[in-house]
Design an enzyme around this catalytic site. Sequence first.
Site, short mmCIF file in Angstrom:
data_model
loop_
_atom_site.label_atom_id
_atom_site.label_comp_id
_atom_site.label_asym_id
_atom_site.label_seq_id
_atom_site.Cartn_x
_atom_site.Cartn_y
_atom_site.Cartn_z
N ASP A 70 0.83 -1.29 -0.02
CA ASP A 70 0.03 0.06 0.02
C ASP A 70 0.81 1.19 0.20
O ASP A 70 1.87 1.19 0.69
CB ASP A 70 -1.07 0.10 1.29
CG ASP A 70 -1.88 0.97 1.18
OD1 ASP A 70 -2.24 1.43 0.07
OD2 ASP A 70 -2.71 1.40 2.12
N HIS A 85 2.54 3.26 -9.10
CA HIS A 85 2.44 1.89 -9.25
C HIS A 85 3.64 1.20 -9.85
O HIS A 85 3.91 0.25 -9.79
CB HIS A 85 1.10 1.63 -9.90
CG HIS A 85 -0.02 2.10 -9.47
ND1 HIS A 85 -0.33 1.63 -8.00
CD2 HIS A 85 -0.99 2.66 -9.66
CE1 HIS A 85 -1.37 2.04 -7.58
NE2 HIS A 85 -1.94 2.86 -8.46
N LEU A 87 11.18 -20.49 -4.67
CA LEU A 87 10.18 -19.74 -3.92
C LEU A 87 8.89 -19.84 -4.91
O LEU A 87 8.72 -19.75 -6.23
CB LEU A 87 10.60 -18.19 -4.08
CG LEU A 87 9.50 -17.12 -3.79
CD1 LEU A 87 9.14 -17.21 -2.37
CD2 LEU A 87 10.09 -15.77 -4.40
C1 FPP Z 1 -2.15 0.05 -3.42
O1 FPP Z 1 -1.58 1.36 -3.32
C2 FPP Z 1 -1.70 -0.66 -4.47
C3 FPP Z 1 -2.42 -0.87 -5.40
C4 FPP Z 1 -3.80 -1.35 -5.33
C5 FPP Z 1 -1.66 -1.47 -6.58
C6 FPP Z 1 -0.53 -2.49 -6.38
C7 FPP Z 1 0.34 -3.03 -7.53
C8 FPP Z 1 1.42 -3.18 -7.76
C9 FPP Z 1 2.50 -2.65 -6.90
C10 FPP Z 1 1.85 -3.39 -9.11
C11 FPP Z 1 1.41 -4.94 -9.40
C12 FPP Z 1 2.38 -5.40 -10.39
C13 FPP Z 1 2.74 -6.73 -10.47
C14 FPP Z 1 3.92 -7.23 -11.17
C15 FPP Z 1 1.80 -8.19 -10.21
P1 FPP Z 1 -2.52 2.57 -3.30
O2 FPP Z 1 -2.69 2.92 -4.51
O3 FPP Z 1 -4.06 2.49 -2.77
O4 FPP Z 1 -1.93 3.64 -2.64
P2 FPP Z 1 -2.50 4.96 -1.76
O5 FPP Z 1 -3.01 4.46 -0.60
O6 FPP Z 1 -1.04 5.74 -1.52
O7 FPP Z 1 -3.37 5.73 -2.76
#
Ligand code: FPP
Length: 253
Positions: free
Chosen positions: A33, A50, A144
Amino acid sequence: MAMKIPLFNQSQPRESKLNQESHIPEHIAIIMDGNGRWAGKRGMPRFAGHKEGVSTIVKIVKAAIKYKVKVLTLYAFSTENWKRPKPEIDFILRLPKEFLDIYLPELISNNVRINVIGDMEKLPSYSREAVQYAVDRTRDNGGLQLNFALNYGSRHELLNAMKKILTDINDDKLTWDELDEQQVSRYLYTAGLPEPDLLIRTGGEKRLSNFLLWQLAYTEFWFTDVLWPDFSETEFLDALEEYRQRKRRFGGI
Ligand code: FPP
């Protein structure tokens, strides 16, 4: 021919206590997050957060291999994330393919097995096909196990499990007497895997957000304010170190 990731052979003093495999969690689950806030603090669009989050995934997968973690489950896209603006959804769902296009050969040479937990059917075809290819290509690997939770929601998973259990009972494939906690686990996406020993959530929030509600019953939780794009092997080691000191009693004394 892909090279082994060289980082794995290096060892630093701080790591010595953690080198004993008995102290390393077998299964680590992570709620990644803070990507949006990381970008916002820099005056950048949420996408940039992201994208940077993928670099953190690379670092943490390397660390998990290095410390011989058996299973790493990453919450990449939840069933609730469909509520986000379409351009952000499209961007996030393109990332697994981008990641795999670059890193699949290295993951294969490091014996990583890739799996998905979640409802793949509703993913756009470009994500589904890239991920399915990686799952098929790494099926026999014994290192893994890297689980991507994609279109994953724990209540949806449990509801599906309940429906399948009732269907199997109705079809005489399962009896009431056979139905116990282990049987329920077999109807989940995580069937056959050990339950997470350690849950890490970055980004400062302290909630589960519909992640692995059944599987986390006895898991140790570790929260950090560090935003996912800033998370590194240093914080990962902090979590492992704290886990090493926890006394797990599983309800006993
Ligand atoms: C939460 O942060 C993050 C997500 C909903 C997306 C996570 C996805 C990735 C890190 C990339 C995925 C890639 C692969 C290779 C599987 P947020 O956007 O809710 O952050 P915030 O709380 O600061 O708004």
